[in-house]
Design an enzyme around this catalytic site. Sequence first.
Site, PDB file in Angstrom:
ATOM      1  N   SER A 143       0.855  -1.178   0.000  1.00  9.29           N
ATOM      2  CA  SER A 143       0.000   0.000   0.000  1.00  9.29           C
ATOM      3  C   SER A 143       0.899   1.238   0.000  1.00  9.29           C
ATOM      4  CB  SER A 143      -0.889   0.013   1.255  1.00  9.29           C
ATOM      5  OG  SER A 143      -1.512   1.271   1.421  1.00  9.29           O
ATOM      6  N   TYR A 156      -2.495  -0.992  10.454  1.00 11.28           N
ATOM      7  CA  TYR A 156      -2.394  -1.283   9.019  1.00 11.28           C
ATOM      8  C   TYR A 156      -1.079  -0.737   8.468  1.00 11.28           C
ATOM      9  CZ  TYR A 156      -3.684  -1.179   4.035  1.00 11.28           C
ATOM     10  OH  TYR A 156      -3.717  -1.344   2.668  1.00 11.28           O
TER      11      TYR A 156
END
Length: 255
Positions: A143, A156
């Site tokens: 990401s 995350y």
Amino acid sequence: MRLKHKVALVTGSSQGIGRAIAVRLAQEGADIVINDLEEDEQARLTAEQIRVLGRRVCIVAADIAQVDNCRRLVRESVERMGQLDILVNNAGIEKRAAFLDVRKEDFDRVLQVNLRGAFFLTQSFVRHLASSGRGGKIINTSSVHEELAFPHFTSYCASKGGLKMMMRSLAVELAPLGITINNIAPGAIETPINSALLRQPDQLAALLARIPLKRLGQPQDVAGAAAFLASADADYITGTTLFVDGGLLRDYHEQ
């Protein structure tokens, strides 16, 4: 077809980016192992999209948060398909919470799926390749948040930052085995995980204002990058992150 005679295992491939990657690799000639938590209707739909392309496909349900499931997933994939050549660590989850409100069980689940699962699944995949003396390709769906701060999603971010350093370390360690490993770092992609955002025009407009290309990415944008990294065209690329973000990371600013 760049991936003819190859077999790819794609985790989290019943929908979204994972489905797009599995289908694109099949279009490039690869046979596919679909993985998700369950062999449900979405997984079967992905399988049918691959089957109509004339490729072999199977579904192996497994929760990669469990180390024994990682090992079983590789073992059953090889039993059913004969070999594995490409691993796409795509499965991932996120849990929104202010830092002071993060629950241990949510933190553990995010790290277990996003980082520990990718670690031990990669280990099992590499053991399979090493036992047959073959090289291979590992691609992690990371990401932009392996680099970019994301308040209220700290667990995350930690998992994706860890995935970045895992990839860089393994690139050095696995190179003598003829195995490459790279990350793809998507930005804002139009997938089911962003369905709430798509229903909020003001928030969507604010996000698009921070993306130089002025659009959300599509799962196919990420899939094209995965097809490249899985192919011989990327044989001399390892230890790097390919950002697929419309320029978001390079022009990010707070509103």
